[in-house]
Scaffold this active site. Structure first.
Site, mmCIF file in Angstrom:
data_model
loop_
_atom_site.group_PDB
_atom_site.id
_atom_site.type_symbol
_atom_site.label_atom_id
_atom_site.label_comp_id
_atom_site.label_asym_id
_atom_site.label_seq_id
_atom_site.Cartn_x
_atom_site.Cartn_y
_atom_site.Cartn_z
ATOM 1 N N LYS A 102 -2.285 3.805 -10.054
ATOM 2 C CA LYS A 102 -1.972 2.473 -9.719
ATOM 3 C C LYS A 102 -0.947 1.886 -10.838
ATOM 4 O O LYS A 102 -0.169 1.068 -10.525
ATOM 5 C CB LYS A 102 -3.171 1.575 -9.573
ATOM 6 C CG LYS A 102 -4.097 2.164 -8.447
ATOM 7 C CD LYS A 102 -3.142 2.184 -7.152
ATOM 8 C CE LYS A 102 -4.056 1.977 -5.738
ATOM 9 N NZ LYS A 102 -3.096 2.061 -4.456
ATOM 10 N N TYR B 90 -7.108 7.248 -10.684
ATOM 11 C CA TYR B 90 -6.750 6.058 -9.918
ATOM 12 C C TYR B 90 -5.956 5.059 -10.767
ATOM 13 O O TYR B 90 -4.927 4.680 -10.327
ATOM 14 C CB TYR B 90 -8.126 5.434 -9.329
ATOM 15 C CG TYR B 90 -7.915 4.338 -8.419
ATOM 16 C CD1 TYR B 90 -7.443 4.519 -7.191
ATOM 17 C CD2 TYR B 90 -7.947 2.858 -8.984
ATOM 18 C CE1 TYR B 90 -7.274 3.387 -6.234
ATOM 19 C CE2 TYR B 90 -7.917 1.804 -7.817
ATOM 20 C CZ TYR B 90 -7.574 2.452 -6.628
ATOM 21 O OH TYR B 90 -7.396 1.283 -5.591
#
Length: 251
Positions: free
Chosen positions: A156, A152
């Site tokens: 991101k 993640y």
């Protein structure tokens, strides 16, 4: 009516995406509410229409090239060419690196990064044709690194580099691209995280709020307000920026 802008919001069936879709509709835009499950989008569409707005529910996997192309064509046919795109669709598959599976890595990369790429590539031609475009990509404070989120955090952070490059390439066509990096926002996703670590959500939120200078956790409307600014006519000189909406200066 011809001046009404059409917006696409991905991952819009719930959470931040839902909040953004409702806000853009309130701002006067026609909104394509896009998520993996079309039926899950219907309540958001009903809410928008109930308030006098225009919206359509679209089911599509943003990581599927053909599905994305078909979805954008549906938006054009049913609402008009999209000139606002909010890439919000996301999933989490948290685990420490040594326990993270390749599938968990690939899924998170595909939804966040491939999805943002495919959606943007499909929508930008309508923006360049219009000489106006607003792209907002959802990053996260996790882009700065977060234990148990190698996939993640990498995705991101990647969103930020993608956004800055879009700003460089598309600016001359009247298109801006910006990213918003939320901190702790109260959504089903953060509730699921609390459940996974075995802490009641209210306690989880209270613990998070203690670390946030404004002494509260965020809500989807906080992110929607920032999106509303970035996609506005007046924000045409703001591009390639990453705005941390996290209740304080530090993530």
């Amino acid at each position: 009516m011809s001046t009404t802008r059409t917006a696409i919001v991905t991952g819009a069936a719930r959470g931040i995406g839902r909040g953004v879709a409702l806000r853009l509709a309130a701002d006067g835009m026609a909104v394509a509410v896009l998520d993996l499950d079309e039926a899950a989008c219907e309540p958001v569409v009903a809410e928008i229409e109930g308030a006098g707005g225009r919206a359509v529910a679209i089911g599509a996997d943003v990581a599927d090239e053909a599905a994305v192309a078909a979805a954008v064509e549906r938006v054009v046919a049913e609402l008009g060419p999209p000139t606002v795109l909010v890439n919000n669709a996301g999933v989490i598959r948290d685990n420490l690196l040594f326990k993270m599976t390749t599938d968990d890595w690939d899924l998170v990369m595909n939804v966040h990064l491939r999805g943002a790429f495919l959606m943007t590539r499909a929508a930008q031609k309508h923006m360049t044709a219009a000489g106006f475009g607003r792209i907002v990509n959802l990053s996260s404070t996790s882009a700065l690194g977060n234990r148990g989120q190698a996939n993640y955090a990498a995705a991101k952070a990647g969103v930020q580099g993608f956004t800055k490059t879009l700003a460089l390439e598309l600016g001359k066509f009247g298109i801006t691209a910006n990213a918003i990096a939320p901190g702790f926002i109260e959504t089903e996703m953060t509730a699921a995280t609390a459940a996974r670590v075995g802490i009641p959500f209210e306690d989880f939120k209270a613990g998070a709020a203690k670390e946030i200078p404004v002494a509260r956790t965020g809500v989807p409307a906080d992110i929607a307000h920032a999106v509303s600014f970035f996609v506005s006519e007046g924000a045409g000189f703001v591009s390639g920026q990453v705005l941390y909406v996290a209740g304080g200066p530090k993530a």
